[in-house]
Design an enzyme around this catalytic site. Structure first.
Site, PDB file in Angstrom:
ATOM      1  N   ASP A 187      45.464  51.340  38.996  1.00 57.54           N
ATOM      2  CA  ASP A 187      46.643  51.605  38.174  1.00 57.54           C
ATOM      3  C   ASP A 187      46.518  51.127  36.730  1.00 57.54           C
ATOM      4  OD1 ASP A 187      46.716  48.874  38.447  1.00 57.54           O
ATOM      5  OD2 ASP A 187      48.336  48.875  39.914  1.00 57.54           O
ATOM      6  N   GLU A 201      42.490  53.535  46.041  1.00 57.26           N
ATOM      7  CA  GLU A 201      43.721  52.731  46.115  1.00 57.26           C
ATOM      8  C   GLU A 201      44.911  53.553  45.614  1.00 57.26           C
ATOM      9  OE1 GLU A 201      44.676  49.212  43.660  1.00 57.26           O
ATOM     10  OE2 GLU A 201      44.401  48.013  45.453  1.00 57.26           O
ATOM     11  N   GLU A 236      51.658  49.671  34.966  1.00 58.17           N
ATOM     12  CA  GLU A 236      50.866  50.103  36.136  1.00 58.17           C
ATOM     13  C   GLU A 236      51.590  51.099  37.042  1.00 58.17           C
ATOM     14  OE1 GLU A 236      51.161  46.924  35.174  1.00 58.17           O
ATOM     15  OE2 GLU A 236      49.133  46.216  34.754  1.00 58.17           O
ATOM     16  N   HIS A 294      49.416  36.731  35.335  1.00 58.25           N
ATOM     17  CA  HIS A 294      49.094  37.389  34.068  1.00 58.25           C
ATOM     18  C   HIS A 294      49.869  38.673  33.808  1.00 58.25           C
ATOM     19  CE1 HIS A 294      46.782  39.511  37.123  1.00 58.25           C
ATOM     20  NE2 HIS A 294      46.894  40.558  36.329  1.00 58.25           N
ATOM     21  N   ARG A 346      52.039  41.704  32.706  1.00 57.31           N
ATOM     22  CA  ARG A 346      52.720  41.942  31.434  1.00 57.31           C
ATOM     23  C   ARG A 346      54.215  41.630  31.529  1.00 57.31           C
ATOM     24  NH1 ARG A 346      50.686  45.517  27.063  1.00 57.31           N
ATOM     25  NH2 ARG A 346      48.767  45.645  28.232  1.00 57.31           N
ATOM     26  N   HIS A 355      44.235  33.484  32.582  1.00 57.02           N
ATOM     27  CA  HIS A 355      43.795  34.819  32.145  1.00 57.02           C
ATOM     28  C   HIS A 355      43.452  34.813  30.659  1.00 57.02           C
ATOM     29  CE1 HIS A 355      44.190  39.251  31.686  1.00 57.02           C
ATOM     30  NE2 HIS A 355      43.996  39.293  32.992  1.00 57.02           N
TER      31      HIS A 355
HETATM   32  N1  UDP Z   1      39.726  36.884  40.031  1.00 58.51           N
HETATM   33  C1  UDP Z   1      38.486  36.374  39.612  1.00 58.51           C
HETATM   34  N2  UDP Z   1      38.473  35.257  38.809  1.00 58.51           N
HETATM   35  C2  UDP Z   1      39.628  34.652  38.383  1.00 58.51           C
HETATM   36  C3  UDP Z   1      40.868  35.185  38.792  1.00 58.51           C
HETATM   37  C4  UDP Z   1      40.883  36.309  39.602  1.00 58.51           C
HETATM   38  O1  UDP Z   1      37.444  36.896  39.965  1.00 58.51           O
HETATM   39  O2  UDP Z   1      39.520  33.663  37.652  1.00 58.51           O
HETATM   40  C5  UDP Z   1      39.741  38.062  40.914  1.00 58.51           C
HETATM   41  C6  UDP Z   1      40.614  37.944  42.136  1.00 58.51           C
HETATM   42  O3  UDP Z   1      39.938  37.320  43.205  1.00 58.51           O
HETATM   43  C7  UDP Z   1      40.968  39.387  42.430  1.00 58.51           C
HETATM   44  C8  UDP Z   1      40.940  40.043  41.075  1.00 58.51           C
HETATM   45  O4  UDP Z   1      40.297  39.132  40.189  1.00 58.51           O
HETATM   46  O5  UDP Z   1      39.991  40.021  43.228  1.00 58.51           O
HETATM   47  C9  UDP Z   1      42.322  40.327  40.626  1.00 58.51           C
HETATM   48  O6  UDP Z   1      42.320  40.736  39.314  1.00 58.51           O
HETATM   49  P1  UDP Z   1      43.640  40.628  38.427  1.00 58.51           P
HETATM   50  O7  UDP Z   1      44.495  39.551  38.980  1.00 58.51           O
HETATM   51  O8  UDP Z   1      43.158  40.529  37.016  1.00 58.51           O
HETATM   52  O9  UDP Z   1      44.319  42.046  38.566  1.00 58.51           O
HETATM   53  P2  UDP Z   1      45.302  42.676  39.642  1.00 58.51           P
HETATM   54  O10 UDP Z   1      44.680  42.544  40.981  1.00 58.51           O
HETATM   55  O11 UDP Z   1      46.616  41.988  39.531  1.00 58.51           O
HETATM   56  O12 UDP Z   1      45.387  44.101  39.217  1.00 58.51           O
END
Ligand code: UDP
Length: 379
Positions: free
Chosen positions: A97, A119, A133, A209, A211, A242
């Site tokens: 997304d 997904e 998203e 993190h 928005r 982040h």
């Molecule tokens: N993640 C990582 N290092 C970090 C924080 C998160 O590798 O310091 C991984 C986490 O395990 C997950 C992914 O990043 O698999 C999630 O990404 P994010 O939270 O940026 O995006 P979202 O999933 O909310 O779209």
């Protein structure tokens, strides 16, 4: 001619969830795999590319400081316009997304190239939450030809949006594939911060993190975390902060240099999984972490108003707690004090997949090309 699949992504979560698919393509005879990144996130994306040893065939490198959604979209579109003319892929594969996902699907449409969406079908049904998203994934659904739904609920959502059932494939979420492959190596990725924390301590791991949580909600979250550490002397907080400057400003202003609070730069994926495995409790607004924690038997408090991943909440592994300081504090405090409530949340099997999603996606794409004539590329 072997069909060419161009996988396009730009951020850390997309890279984590597409890495097992790209690896599967590399093993699959009958698919010519190409990879393009927009670089919507630079450092956090590169961490994942290095880890999975994925070398993009093209890198649009669009990221700029404090980039706006307009900039991400227009730079992705203009970079992809040229790339697609050059590459002439038979299918474009996108994930999730992000703005990269939507822009890549739109570019594919402009070139009349079919789109596969990994997904697909997650929904909150709230236009601005998560922003942008929810709209990115809805728009991608409209543009996609193959919809890889991670759960039965996601499939149902797609059907409700008018997607014909024959175009929807229930695959499981590829994050489970990624997680399973990484679990084998996490012991080598222990973070040095753990040396500063007694083994009897209860670790709360935090990553937030989104928005829509920037500003006041983020301040509330930090106040709740601060209070938890002050009230519970056995709690140590590890916060992966982040790279977004707006997240960093609030978090560092509120929580830096406080006792038992450790603010970390984003860590590589195996380290984050290692930290999750050592945590007592996880507080997050991240989508991926909501999906990973149940596999590791860790309760998650989701600091958002809504979630497109209600499966974890329904299964009892996650709780939606919003961004009110008092509510976050009380829910976390309950799990710190109430063993029964804690154990109930930590004994759940993962509702998000079985680790074979990537294999299914590769098979379906192969099948798609066998049945159908290859796309005629642009002249
Ligand atoms: N993640 C990582 N290092 C970090 C924080 C998160 O590798 O310091 C991984 C986490 O395990 C997950 C992914 O990043 O698999 C999630 O990404 P994010 O939270 O940026 O995006 P979202 O999933 O909310 O779209």
């Amino acid at each position: 001619m072997t069909p060419k699949v161009l996988t396009v992504f730009g951020t850390r979560p997309e890279a984590i969830k597409l890495a097992p698919v790209i690896k599967e393509f590399q093993k699959t005879a009958g698919i010519c795999s190409r990879v393009a990144v927009t670089g919507q996130h630079r450092q956090m994306l590169d961490q994942v590319l290095d880890l999975f040893k994925i070398k993009p065939d093209a890198d649009l490198n669009i990221m700029s400081n404090n980039q706006t959604l307009f900039q991400i979209t227009t730079r992705s579109l203009s970079g992809l316009e040229k790339l697609l003319v050059k590459e002439k892929p038979d299918l474009i594969l996108v994930q999730g997304d992000t703005t990269t996902c939507f822009a890549a699907a739109l570019s594919a449409f402009y070139h009349q190239i079919p789109v596969g969406h990994v997904e697909a079908g997650l929904r909150t049904d709230d236009k601005y939450n998560p922003f942008p998203e929810e709209m990115n994934r809805r728009l991608t659904t409209v543009l996609a030809d193959l919809h890889f739904a991670p759960t039965a609920l996601a499939k149902k959502n797609l059907i409700s949006c008018g997607v014909p059932e024959k175009k929807i494939f229930l695959t499981g979420n590829t994050i489970v594939d990624a997680l399973q492959s990484i679990l084998k190596v996490i012991e080598k990725h222990a973070h040095p911060v753990l040396k500063k924390i007694p083994s009897s301590a209860k670790i709360i791991l935090v990553e937030t993190h989104r928005r829509e949580n920037l500003g006041k909600p983020m301040e509330n979250i930090c106040d709740a975390l601060d209070k938890l550490v002050r009230i519970f002397p056995n709690v140590h907080l590890i916060f992966s902060v982040h790279k977004n400057p707006k997240v960093r400003e609030t978090v560092y202003r509120k929580l830096d240099k406080k006792e038992r609070i450790f603010l970390l730069e984003p860590v590589d994926y195996p380290t984050l999984i290692y930290l999750q495995s050592k945590a007592y409790l996880i507080l997050t607004d991240s989508g991926g972490i909501q999906e990973e924690a149940p596999s590791l038997g860790k309760p998650v408090l989701v600091m958002r108003k809504t979630t497109e991943r209600p499966e974890g909440v329904k299964a009892g592994a996650a709780k939606l707690v919003g961004t009110d300081t008092k509510k976050i504090f009380l829910e976390a405090a309950n799990l710190l004090k109430n063993k029964k409530a804690y154990e109930k949340m930590s004994r759940i099997t993962n509702p998000y997949g079985d680790g074979k999603a990537s294999k299914r996606i590769a098979e379906i794409i192969k099948f798609y090309f066998k049945k159908k004539q290859l796309f005629t590329p642009l002249q």
